[in-house]
Design a protein around this motif. Structure first.
Motif, PDB file in Angstrom:
ATOM      1  N   ALA A 194       0.835  -1.208   0.000  1.00 25.98           N
ATOM      2  CA  ALA A 194       0.000   0.000   0.000  1.00 25.98           C
ATOM      3  C   ALA A 194       0.867   1.255   0.000  1.00 25.98           C
ATOM      4  N   GLN A 195       1.979   1.218   0.732  1.00 25.57           N
ATOM      5  CA  GLN A 195       2.897   2.353   0.736  1.00 25.57           C
ATOM      6  C   GLN A 195       3.466   2.594  -0.662  1.00 25.57           C
ATOM      7  N   TRP A 196       3.815   1.510  -1.344  1.00 23.68           N
ATOM      8  CA  TRP A 196       4.367   1.638  -2.699  1.00 23.68           C
ATOM      9  C   TRP A 196       3.343   2.276  -3.630  1.00 23.68           C
ATOM     10  N   LEU A 197       2.095   1.853  -3.518  1.00 23.53           N
ATOM     11  CA  LEU A 197       1.050   2.449  -4.353  1.00 23.53           C
ATOM     12  C   LEU A 197       0.856   3.926  -4.005  1.00 23.53           C
ATOM     13  N   LEU A 198       0.865   4.241  -2.719  1.00 23.07           N
ATOM     14  CA  LEU A 198       0.659   5.612  -2.293  1.00 23.07           C
ATOM     15  C   LEU A 198       1.759   6.528  -2.820  1.00 23.07           C
ATOM     16  N   GLU A 199       3.000   6.052  -2.804  1.00 20.35           N
ATOM     17  CA  GLU A 199       4.072   6.933  -3.232  1.00 20.35           C
ATOM     18  C   GLU A 199       4.156   7.074  -4.748  1.00 20.35           C
ATOM     19  N   ARG A 200       3.385   6.306  -5.503  1.00 23.05           N
ATOM     20  CA  ARG A 200       3.286   6.585  -6.946  1.00 23.05           C
ATOM     21  C   ARG A 200       2.730   7.996  -7.148  1.00 23.05           C
ATOM     22  N   MET A 201       1.897   8.444  -6.210  1.00 23.77           N
ATOM     23  CA  MET A 201       1.368   9.798  -6.277  1.00 23.77           C
ATOM     24  C   MET A 201       2.250  10.785  -5.526  1.00 23.77           C
ATOM     25  N   THR A 202       2.683  10.423  -4.309  1.00 24.38           N
ATOM     26  CA  THR A 202       3.341  11.407  -3.456  1.00 24.38           C
ATOM     27  C   THR A 202       4.741  11.786  -3.938  1.00 24.38           C
ATOM     28  N   ILE A 203       5.438  10.870  -4.599  1.00 22.44           N
ATOM     29  CA  ILE A 203       6.762  11.226  -5.128  1.00 22.44           C
ATOM     30  C   ILE A 203       6.615  12.295  -6.201  1.00 22.44           C
ATOM     31  N   ARG A 204       5.667  12.088  -7.090  1.00 22.10           N
ATOM     32  CA  ARG A 204       5.450  13.067  -8.154  1.00 22.10           C
ATOM     33  C   ARG A 204       4.865  14.371  -7.601  1.00 22.10           C
ATOM     34  N   ALA A 205       3.972  14.248  -6.635  1.00 23.75           N
ATOM     35  CA  ALA A 205       3.293  15.439  -6.118  1.00 23.75           C
ATOM     36  C   ALA A 205       4.201  16.300  -5.263  1.00 23.75           C
ATOM     37  N   GLY A 206       5.022  15.686  -4.399  1.00 24.39           N
ATOM     38  CA  GLY A 206       5.814  16.489  -3.480  1.00 24.39           C
ATOM     39  C   GLY A 206       7.153  15.894  -3.084  1.00 24.39           C
ATOM     40  N   GLY A 207       7.614  14.870  -3.816  1.00 26.08           N
ATOM     41  CA  GLY A 207       8.901  14.279  -3.493  1.00 26.08           C
ATOM     42  C   GLY A 207       8.908  13.450  -2.230  1.00 26.08           C
TER      43      GLY A 207
END
Length: 281
Positions: A224-237
């Protein structure tokens, strides 16, 4: 990926975190437990049907904090944190209670001497440092530092605050007895370089103190963390599956204390820079 899909991943990821925290900590305060229980219920309801309004703070990250043409990773992080600064304290308070509880106190009890806090942010660790320490704080964001200065004044706490980059610390080698970094290596563009800089500015025998969120030791939550960071890395690093411990070891530190909490999603590290004699041994 459409906004609705990214929002859905974030929503379900946050609800999953709440569910795991609820299951892994029987000592949660009553109000925090109620919050977690309500969050779990949202799994059945699904995410909000409309995107959040364009407000300052963390909600704005999904709509305005993506990389801009020609922008370096460090410049992007500076822009993101300047945007988040006005609402940061309010937004982080609940997460500190339900997820990061006790971390700042843990850091304060172990800090000593000349202390450098890397990515000091709004200064939320300040109340926990012993009175006999000498504190210097550095942060990339002038907006975060402005809040930290007000906090230091309210606490009547002497502290030197400077704008700067964790990957290029503006200090001579062997300048500090303790280096602290809390909840920040998850978004510093090159955490290995930042940790190497922390090593450089510590005196031989000096102490490194880290608290951060990392990839869970429980595979379903880690997914779930991996899926979540598909958005958060792009959105805010923001990274959820990084782990700092191997980078600390590669930098040359000796690990003295480490503990993982909250289904393995939080890690506290106390490490020491070897003395000259130990380094030669």
């Amino acid at each position: 990926m459409p906004f609705s899909a990214r929002l859905g991943f974030a929503w379900h990821g946050c609800c999953t975190f709440a569910a795991v925290l609820l299951a892994s900590d029987e000592a949660l305060d009553a109000d925090v437990r109620v919050f977690a229980e309500k969050a779990v219920v949202q799994l059945a309801d699904g995410p909000p049907s409309r995107p959040p309004s364009r407000t300052r703070g963390r909600n704005a990250m999904t709509s305005s904090a993506g990389p801009q043409t020609g922008e370096t990773p460090t410049a992007r992080q500076k822009r993101v944190w300047n945007t988040m600064a006005p609402g940061y304290d309010k937004q982080i308070a609940l997460f500190e209670k339900i997820w990061f509880a006790g971390g700042r106190e843990w850091l304060g009890r172990r800090a000593h001497g000349r202390v450098l806090e890397v990515a000091i942010g709004t200064g939320r660790n300040m109340p926990h440092y012993p009175s006999d320490t000498s504190l210097t704080g550095i942060d990339l964001s002038p907006a975060m530092l402005a809040i930290a200065r007000r906090r230091a004044a309210a606490l009547d706490s002497p502290v030197e605050l400077r704008e700067g980059d964790a990957e290029h610390l503006p200090f001579d080698g062997a300048s500090f007895d303790t280096v602290v970094c809390a909840l920040s290596l998850c978004s510093i563009p090159d955490p290995g370089t930042a940790i190497a800089e922390m090593y450089r500015v510590l005196v031989p025998g000096g102490t490194l103190l880290l608290v951060d969120h990392i990839a869970s030791s429980w595979q379903p939550l880690r997914a779930a963390q991996w899926l979540l960071e598909r958005m958060t890395i792009r959105a805010g690093g923001e990274h959820f599956t990084r782990r700092q411990l191997p980078l600390v070891e590669v930098a040359g530190f000796e690990i003295a204390e480490t503990v993982r909490l909250k289904a393995g999603t939080i890690e506290r590290i106390l490490a020491r820079k070897p003395t000259a004699r130990e380094a030669d041994a």
